[in-house]
Scaffold this motif. Structure first.
Motif, short mmCIF file in Angstrom:
data_model
loop_
_atom_site.label_atom_id
_atom_site.label_comp_id
_atom_site.label_asym_id
_atom_site.label_seq_id
_atom_site.Cartn_x
_atom_site.Cartn_y
_atom_site.Cartn_z
N GLN A 650 -15.49 21.27 -25.68
CA GLN A 650 -14.13 21.19 -26.56
C GLN A 650 -14.21 20.25 -27.87
O GLN A 650 -13.72 20.74 -28.95
CB GLN A 650 -12.87 20.76 -25.70
N TYR A 652 -17.09 19.38 -29.42
CA TYR A 652 -18.08 20.47 -30.08
C TYR A 652 -17.29 21.69 -30.91
O TYR A 652 -17.38 21.64 -32.32
CB TYR A 652 -19.12 21.10 -29.38
N GLY A 653 -16.33 22.20 -30.17
CA GLY A 653 -15.63 23.39 -30.76
C GLY A 653 -14.83 22.74 -31.84
O GLY A 653 -14.36 23.51 -32.91
N ALA A 654 -13.83 21.55 -31.50
CA ALA A 654 -13.00 21.22 -32.77
C ALA A 654 -13.71 20.45 -33.98
O ALA A 654 -13.39 21.02 -34.97
CB ALA A 654 -12.41 19.89 -31.95
N ILE A 656 -16.70 21.82 -34.90
CA ILE A 656 -17.11 23.10 -35.83
C ILE A 656 -16.05 23.52 -36.60
O ILE A 656 -16.00 23.90 -37.76
CB ILE A 656 -17.79 24.09 -34.96
N SER A 657 -14.80 23.76 -35.79
CA SER A 657 -13.50 24.25 -36.62
C SER A 657 -13.03 23.39 -37.66
O SER A 657 -12.61 23.97 -38.92
CB SER A 657 -12.27 24.27 -35.39
N ILE A 658 -13.17 22.21 -37.50
CA ILE A 658 -12.90 21.16 -38.72
C ILE A 658 -13.90 21.56 -39.90
O ILE A 658 -13.59 21.50 -41.18
CB ILE A 658 -12.81 19.50 -38.28
N ILE A 660 -15.41 24.06 -40.52
CA ILE A 660 -15.29 25.41 -41.39
C ILE A 660 -14.01 25.29 -42.12
O ILE A 660 -14.07 25.82 -43.41
CB ILE A 660 -14.94 26.39 -40.15
N LEU A 661 -13.00 24.44 -41.54
CA LEU A 661 -11.74 24.19 -42.55
C LEU A 661 -12.14 23.59 -43.90
O LEU A 661 -11.51 23.94 -44.86
CB LEU A 661 -10.51 23.63 -41.73
#
Length: 671
Positions: A650, A652-654, A656-658, A660-661
């Motif tokens: 979770q 790592y996913g956060a 990656i999302s940050i 991308i933003l």
């Protein structure tokens, strides 16, 4: 025509002796209990070496006559050893007049030295006796391989083997610090010259592409001659290659300024000194320049350099021989001086006379070194100040030493007269300022040579015996300065006297066999010059210049007369002369301070105190710090990144999302 297999046997006979002694006799000697003297096991090493070198000598004589009958050249096929692209290494035999003469010199002198060694080394036990003859066999084989080589790489291999053997034999008594230091000094100083030789070979290698287009392999010596004849190698290229070759010759032959190792090389056994100075190590340098003489002929500048270095070395080394008290060191400086004569001759274009002097010099210089060993056998010392009066006890040694001294001084009609006189005449008739200069240097050196040789003769054999090793031991505070030996005032054994007698005969007759009395009608042609001219170098057969011969003989007699007055009759005081010219005497005794210049100033102060310390500072403060910084970065950056590797998906996913933003935000901002 002599077969190729027989010529190879000249090389393989002493090599086989080395292998048998090294792998069989020497190990057996070490396996047996230590003995104070030799027995059949120890003797077998000496007899095997004598037999092998004797076989080489017999075949060398046959090869000489075969070369004469073949008008100076016998062709043997070269065999390809290695091929990489355009590079091809061939192994073969180059049999020409230079090779034929050198084979006789090397094997003949070596045979006399090996026979002499059986008597001289008689006090050694089995172990060093076997080791000694193993090294001597390899030394002879290496020099023969050098002489036979038809390819410059093949030649360089044996060139380095000769250097290795000299290191092993100079430091033969390696437990003595002086011998170990002398061996290291010889090895290091000659490596300086060898590095120049290697650079010359590499420069020649880079000409291979151009030579290959002509169907030539410049590393093969016959092809190199062809390239010089066609002009494929000329001008600056020839000069730089010749400079590299000459650097190697300067190191091996002890020419100025790389002369400092040769006198210290006297720490080895006396027969080793005889072999080094008469037929192997130091003559290899003269042989090298002679082998590549067409290369030097293509560069007038290098011919001038060779002439000037040779002429200066002749008088420079002779001046130090004037004041030496160690009889072997007198002979060592004499060798350096005589090699200077040979280089002088090559530099003024007298190729045949340089080799003629090498040929005659081998006999009387080997004779003189063996004579010095003989007097050491009786007196236990090499210091002439503790000798004297040995003529009564050693008549054979005295008369053979006298013949060698007269030959070296260039007194008519001994062998040295013919070869040295022709060198001086060639320099005089060169008709150039350089020729006249080196003639004057050579003539002055001739006076010095006659003086120091008869100074040695009178101090050693005339007057009263001055105590030998016993007297030396009382005055010396350094036990390592004493040579092995004991006082035993009697003639040396026959096995030592016989080789000296043979060499004395050769020192007398060699000049008659090859003498140049063409204008007097005694000999129809100068045979030696004519024979050498059948090789790759064209030579002229000059007339005998009787005026210059009288001048050189008068100069030699003047040197002998001066020594006679000072050291035999004592009418002229050597002590008063030394006191009057104290400064000059001090400089000569200190060998012009070259050892101090090289070892103290250049090595300790400049290199160790400056260059080495600067490199050491750079290693510690630059190289080490860079390595430490790189290591620190690796440790700490890795530690920081390791904190991000938690193993929680979770997170790592956060992340990656940050990411991308952030990327999208930047894209929209700059759009």
């Amino acid at each position: 025509m002599i077969s190729e297999s027989l010529v190879w046997l000249i090389f393989f006979a002493p090599l086989a002796s080395f292998v048998l002694i090294g792998l069989v006799i020497w190990p057996l000697a070490y396996a047996r209990p230590s003995t104070t003297g030799r027995d059949l096991l120890g003797d077998s090493a000496g007899y095997l070496t004598v037999a092998a070198v004797g076989l080489s000598f017999v075949i060398s004589i046959a090869a000489l006559f075969s070369t004469i009958s073949s008008h100076g050249h016998i062709e043997y096929p070269a065999r390809s050893w290695l091929e990489v692209g355009a590079f091809q290494l061939n192994i073969g035999i180059l049999m020409d007049p230079l090779t034929a003469v050198m084979l006789v010199v090397v094997s003949g002198v070596s045979l006399m030295v090996q026979i002499y060694s059986i008597g001289y080394m008689s006090e050694e036990g089995n172990r060093p006796f076997a080791r000694y003859f193993a090294y001597m066999s390899l030394f002879t084989a290496s020099m023969i391989g050098l002489v036979l080589a038809s390819n410059i790489i093949q030649l360089f291999v044996f060139w380095e083997l000769v250097g290795l053997c000299s290191y092993l034999l100079i430091g033969f008594w390696f437990t003595r610090p002086s011998a170990a230091n002398a061996a290291k000094k010889a090895f290091i100083v000659t490596r300086i010259g060898d590095f120049g030789f290697l650079l010359g070979i590499l420069y020649l290698f880079f000409q291979q592409d151009a030579l290959s287009a002509l169907g030539l392999n410049g590393l093969d010596i016959p092809d190199l001659y062809a390239a010089l004849e066609t002009g494929a190698i000329a001008g600056g290229v020839a000069a730089w290659i010749a400079a590299g070759v000459f650097a190697g010759a300067v190191g091996k032959s002890g020419q100025f300024p790389l002369h400092t190792w040769l006198p210290d090389a006297m720490e080895g056994p006396t027969p080793v000194s005889a072999l080094i100075h008469a037929a192997t190590m130091v003559t290899a340098g003269v042989f090298l320049v002679a082998r590549f003489f067409p290369l030097f002929q293509a560069s007038g500048e290098m011919m001038t350099v060779v002439a000037l270095v040779g002429g200066f070395t002749a008088i420079f080394a002779a001046s130090m021989g004037l004041v030496m008290n160690d009889v072997k060191r007198v002979l060592a400086y004499s060798t350096v001086s005589q090699l200077g004569y040979m280089m002088l001759a090559l530099g003024v274009g007298a190729y045949a006379f340089a080799i003629f002097h090498l040929f005659t010099h081998a006999f009387f210089k080997a004779l003189l070194f063996l004579g010095s060993g003989s007097v050491n056998h009786a007196s236990g010392t090499f210091d002439m100040r503790f000798m004297g009066g040995l003529r009564r006890f050693m008549p054979w040694t005295y008369y053979t030493f006298l013949i060698g001294s007269l030959a070296l001084a260039g007194v008519f009609p001994l062998a040295g007269f013919w070869s040295k006189d022709e060198i001086l005449a060639s320099a005089f008739h060169a008709g150039s300022a350089v020729g006249y200069l080196v003639y004057a240097l050579g003539l002055t050196a001739a006076f010095m040579t006659a003086f120091y040789m008869f100074r040695a003769l009178f101090m050693t054999f005339e007057g009263e015996f001055r105590g030998g090793a016993d007297a030396e031991a009382k005055e010396s505070e350094d036990p390592d300065s004493l040579h092995l030996g004991h006082v035993n005032l009697r003639e040396s054994p026959r096995v030592m006297v016989a080789p000296m007698a043979v060499l004395a005969v050769l020192a007398v007759i060699a000049g008659f066999v090859f003498n140049p009395l063409t204008s007097l009608g005694v000999v129809p042609i100068h045979w030696f010059t004519h024979f050498m001219g059948e090789g790759p170098v064209a030579v002229e057969i000059p007339d005998f210049d009787i005026i210059l011969a009288i001048v050189s003989t008068a100069v030699a007699l003047a040197g002998i007369f001066t020594a006679y007055k000072m050291y035999y009759r004592r009418e002229w005081s050597a002590e008063a002369m030394g006191e009057r010219f104290r400064s000059a005497y001090t400089v000569l005794s200190a060998k012009y301070y070259f050892d101090e210049l090289y070892e103290d100033i250049l090595v300790r102060r400049l290199f160790y105190g400056g260059v080495a310390r600067a490199l050491d500072w750079g290693d510690k403060n630059v190289i080490d710090r860079i390595a430490n910084i790189v290591g620190w970065l690796g440790v700490n950056v890795g530690g920081a990144l390791r904190q991000l590797q938690t193993g929680h998906i979770q997170q790592y996913g956060a992340a990656i999302s940050i990411g991308i933003l952030i990327i999208m935000g930047l894209y929209l901002w700059f759009l």
